[in-house]
Scaffold this motif. Structure first.
Motif, PDB file in Angstrom:
ATOM      1  N   ALA A 201     -20.110  58.036   9.348  1.00  0.00           N
ATOM      2  CA  ALA A 201     -20.599  58.921   8.280  1.00  0.00           C
ATOM      3  C   ALA A 201     -19.581  60.006   7.914  1.00  0.00           C
ATOM      4  N   LYS A 202     -18.540  60.161   8.720  1.00  0.00           N
ATOM      5  CA  LYS A 202     -17.511  61.172   8.429  1.00  0.00           C
ATOM      6  C   LYS A 202     -16.511  60.605   7.420  1.00  0.00           C
ATOM      7  N   GLY A 203     -15.635  61.452   6.927  1.00  0.00           N
ATOM      8  CA  GLY A 203     -14.628  60.988   5.972  1.00  0.00           C
ATOM      9  C   GLY A 203     -13.607  60.095   6.666  1.00  0.00           C
ATOM     10  N   SER A 204     -13.344  58.930   6.065  1.00  0.00           N
ATOM     11  CA  SER A 204     -12.444  57.993   6.755  1.00  0.00           C
ATOM     12  C   SER A 204     -11.008  58.503   6.776  1.00  0.00           C
ATOM     13  N   VAL A 205     -10.628  59.316   5.775  1.00  0.00           N
ATOM     14  CA  VAL A 205      -9.238  59.821   5.766  1.00  0.00           C
ATOM     15  C   VAL A 205      -9.029  60.739   6.966  1.00  0.00           C
ATOM     16  N   SER A 206      -9.983  61.646   7.191  1.00  0.00           N
ATOM     17  CA  SER A 206      -9.792  62.592   8.297  1.00  0.00           C
ATOM     18  C   SER A 206      -9.957  61.918   9.664  1.00  0.00           C
ATOM     19  N   ILE A 207     -10.840  60.918   9.751  1.00  0.00           N
ATOM     20  CA  ILE A 207     -10.964  60.194  11.027  1.00  0.00           C
ATOM     21  C   ILE A 207      -9.639  59.503  11.366  1.00  0.00           C
ATOM     22  N   ARG A 208      -9.055  58.842  10.345  1.00  0.00           N
ATOM     23  CA  ARG A 208      -7.778  58.151  10.588  1.00  0.00           C
ATOM     24  C   ARG A 208      -6.684  59.139  10.969  1.00  0.00           C
ATOM     25  N   ALA A 209      -6.678  60.284  10.254  1.00  0.00           N
ATOM     26  CA  ALA A 209      -5.640  61.294  10.532  1.00  0.00           C
ATOM     27  C   ALA A 209      -5.809  61.858  11.941  1.00  0.00           C
ATOM     28  N   ALA A 210      -7.059  62.073  12.345  1.00  0.00           N
ATOM     29  CA  ALA A 210      -7.303  62.618  13.691  1.00  0.00           C
ATOM     30  C   ALA A 210      -6.855  61.615  14.756  1.00  0.00           C
ATOM     31  N   LYS A 211      -7.202  60.331  14.540  1.00  0.00           N
ATOM     32  CA  LYS A 211      -6.824  59.317  15.535  1.00  0.00           C
ATOM     33  C   LYS A 211      -5.303  59.219  15.644  1.00  0.00           C
ATOM     34  N   GLU A 212      -4.644  59.172  14.479  1.00  0.00           N
ATOM     35  CA  GLU A 212      -3.194  59.012  14.496  1.00  0.00           C
ATOM     36  C   GLU A 212      -2.516  60.222  15.136  1.00  0.00           C
ATOM     37  N   SER A 213      -3.072  61.395  14.833  1.00  0.00           N
ATOM     38  CA  SER A 213      -2.480  62.616  15.360  1.00  0.00           C
ATOM     39  C   SER A 213      -2.600  62.651  16.895  1.00  0.00           C
ATOM     40  N   ILE A 214      -3.785  62.304  17.397  1.00  0.00           N
ATOM     41  CA  ILE A 214      -3.980  62.304  18.860  1.00  0.00           C
ATOM     42  C   ILE A 214      -3.087  61.225  19.496  1.00  0.00           C
ATOM     43  N   SER A 215      -3.075  60.028  18.883  1.00  0.00           N
ATOM     44  CA  SER A 215      -2.305  58.919  19.462  1.00  0.00           C
ATOM     45  C   SER A 215      -0.812  59.217  19.457  1.00  0.00           C
ATOM     46  N   CYS A 216      -0.304  59.723  18.320  1.00  0.00           N
ATOM     47  CA  CYS A 216       1.139  60.012  18.248  1.00  0.00           C
ATOM     48  C   CYS A 216       1.493  61.157  19.174  1.00  0.00           C
ATOM     49  N   GLY A 217       0.576  62.108  19.312  1.00  0.00           N
ATOM     50  CA  GLY A 217       0.886  63.319  20.069  1.00  0.00           C
ATOM     51  C   GLY A 217       0.928  63.122  21.576  1.00  0.00           C
ATOM     52  N   LYS A 218       0.228  62.093  22.076  1.00  0.00           N
ATOM     53  CA  LYS A 218       0.070  62.054  23.535  1.00  0.00           C
ATOM     54  C   LYS A 218       1.358  61.699  24.285  1.00  0.00           C
ATOM     55  N   ASP A 219       2.312  61.078  23.610  1.00  0.00           N
ATOM     56  CA  ASP A 219       3.552  60.726  24.315  1.00  0.00           C
ATOM     57  C   ASP A 219       4.759  61.552  23.863  1.00  0.00           C
ATOM     58  N   VAL A 220       4.524  62.643  23.137  1.00  0.00           N
ATOM     59  CA  VAL A 220       5.657  63.486  22.701  1.00  0.00           C
ATOM     60  C   VAL A 220       5.413  64.923  23.174  1.00  0.00           C
ATOM     61  N   ASP A 221       6.425  65.771  23.035  1.00  0.00           N
ATOM     62  CA  ASP A 221       6.240  67.161  23.458  1.00  0.00           C
ATOM     63  C   ASP A 221       5.289  67.874  22.488  1.00  0.00           C
ATOM     64  N   LEU A 222       4.760  69.004  22.944  1.00  0.00           N
ATOM     65  CA  LEU A 222       3.717  69.708  22.195  1.00  0.00           C
ATOM     66  C   LEU A 222       4.181  70.095  20.785  1.00  0.00           C
ATOM     67  N   GLU A 223       5.427  70.542  20.685  1.00  0.00           N
ATOM     68  CA  GLU A 223       5.922  70.992  19.384  1.00  0.00           C
ATOM     69  C   GLU A 223       5.975  69.833  18.379  1.00  0.00           C
ATOM     70  N   THR A 224       6.483  68.691  18.837  1.00  0.00           N
ATOM     71  CA  THR A 224       6.556  67.511  17.949  1.00  0.00           C
ATOM     72  C   THR A 224       5.145  67.067  17.570  1.00  0.00           C
ATOM     73  N   GLY A 225       4.247  67.090  18.555  1.00  0.00           N
ATOM     74  CA  GLY A 225       2.860  66.690  18.297  1.00  0.00           C
ATOM     75  C   GLY A 225       2.211  67.615  17.273  1.00  0.00           C
ATOM     76  N   CYS A 226       2.443  68.916  17.414  1.00  0.00           N
ATOM     77  CA  CYS A 226       1.840  69.874  16.477  1.00  0.00           C
ATOM     78  C   CYS A 226       2.424  69.696  15.071  1.00  0.00           C
ATOM     79  N   ARG A 227       3.721  69.367  15.024  1.00  0.00           N
ATOM     80  CA  ARG A 227       4.327  69.119  13.700  1.00  0.00           C
ATOM     81  C   ARG A 227       3.656  67.908  13.043  1.00  0.00           C
ATOM     82  N   PHE A 228       3.428  66.886  13.833  1.00  0.00           N
ATOM     83  CA  PHE A 228       2.754  65.704  13.302  1.00  0.00           C
ATOM     84  C   PHE A 228       1.355  66.080  12.822  1.00  0.00           C
TER      85      PHE A 228
END
Ligand code: CO8
Length: 263
Positions: A201-228
């Motif tokens: 029921a949530k917006g699919s754009v933000s769900i996808r962005a949240a998933k990608e952000s968490i997934s990309c962020g977990k294997d990089v340093d905090l600064e790179t993750g926050c930039r993403f």
């Protein structure tokens, strides 16, 4: 789709893939992995699907691992090919842009635990059993288990489970952080569907962005993750969903998301 080892259905934007070899406790053989790949193709293509649920047919098992009768006949080269094929498939599953929930209804051993670890999160029945018992067969996990389990629960705990091959009930898996929620067997699918519907029921754009952000962020340093995250946030702001969601809040009404971008 002509499927013999899986059942695939889509209802109200929620897709369910059921591992369907109950006589072999839904063990992953080569034919099943081929069909799994076809289903992932379909999920990637079908823009209407918002959430994918994985579960197992029958009363006893989610997936009792790779098919040991096939493994027993493999030479090293075939084994490497099979392991690589499974790893690539589970990586595709993990990289799907939509959330994937494992509804673990029984034994999730070896490849069964491994496929559930490639999902975004796991709900389990009180009857579920997890573990990577490959060591007792003289082999090791080969579908990403040594990597994903260690990343999820920490190296030392993963080493103990993998070195001993010890299996653990759902309650312990919850304590280790493998499982998000343990449910009574009869209410597992109901609980999973409730969460899946809330996400759909949530917006699919933000769900996808949240998933990608968490997934990309977990294997990089905090600064790179926050930039993403900032880039993904900006992308959300270009969507009609962000305009609708913020307006709906200010106008004190329920948002109607379309998952589209401004023309
Ligand atoms: N593969 C093939 N058949 C299986 C499997 C399996 N993994 N698990 C169960 N079965 C079959 C049994 O052989 C049996 O068949 P049949 O009725 O024809 O004899 C049927 O399912 C029912 O099983 P059981 O009678 O054993 O049922 P129980 O309730 O007594 O026991 C268990 C349930 C505890 C789940 C037990 O079946 C078991 O220990 N299964 C094996 C679990 C396991 O070791 N899994 C890890 C497999 S290896 C793996 O996953 C590696 C992944 C990476 C591969 C990399 C590629 C090279």
């Amino acid at each position: 789709m002509n499927l013999e080892n899986l059942i695939f259905s889509v209802d109200n934007r929620i897709a369910t893939l059921t591992f369907n070899r109950p006589k072999a406790l839904n063990a992953l053989n080569q034919a099943l992995l081929e069909e799994f790949s076809t289903v992932i193709d379909e999920v990637e293509k079908n823009q209407d699907i918002r959430v994918l649920i994985l579960t197992g047919a029958g009363e006893k098992a989610f997936v009792a691992g790779a098919d040991i009768s096939e493994l027993a006949k493999m030479n090293p080269l075939l084994a490497k090919k099979f392991a690589t094929k499974g790893q690539k498939l589970f990586s595709r599953l993990e990289s799907l842009p939509i959330p994937v929930i494992a509804a673990v209804n029984g034994f999730a051993l070896g490849g069964g635990t491994e496929v559930s670890l490639a999902c975004d999160f796991i709900y389990a029945s009180e009857k579920a059993v997890f573990g990577l018992p490959e060591i007792t067969l003289g082999i090791i996990p080969g579908f990403g288990g040594t990597q994903r389990l260690a990343r999820l629960i920490g190296t030392n705990m993963a080493k103990e489970l993998i070195f001993t091959g010890r299996t653990i009930p759902a309650k312990d898996a919850e304590v280790y952080g493998i499982v998000n929620k343990v449910c009574a067997p009869e209410s597992l699918m109901e609980e999973v569907l409730k969460t899946a519907k809330a996400i759909a029921a949530k917006g699919s754009v933000s769900i996808r962005a949240a998933k990608e952000s968490i997934s990309c962020g977990k294997d990089v340093d905090l600064e790179t993750g926050c930039r993403f995250e900032a880039d993904a946030f900006a992308l959300c702001m270009a969507s009609k969903d962000a305009a609708e969601g913020t307006s709906a809040f200010l106008e004190k009404r329920k948002a109607i998301f379309t998952g589209t971008f401004a023309d």
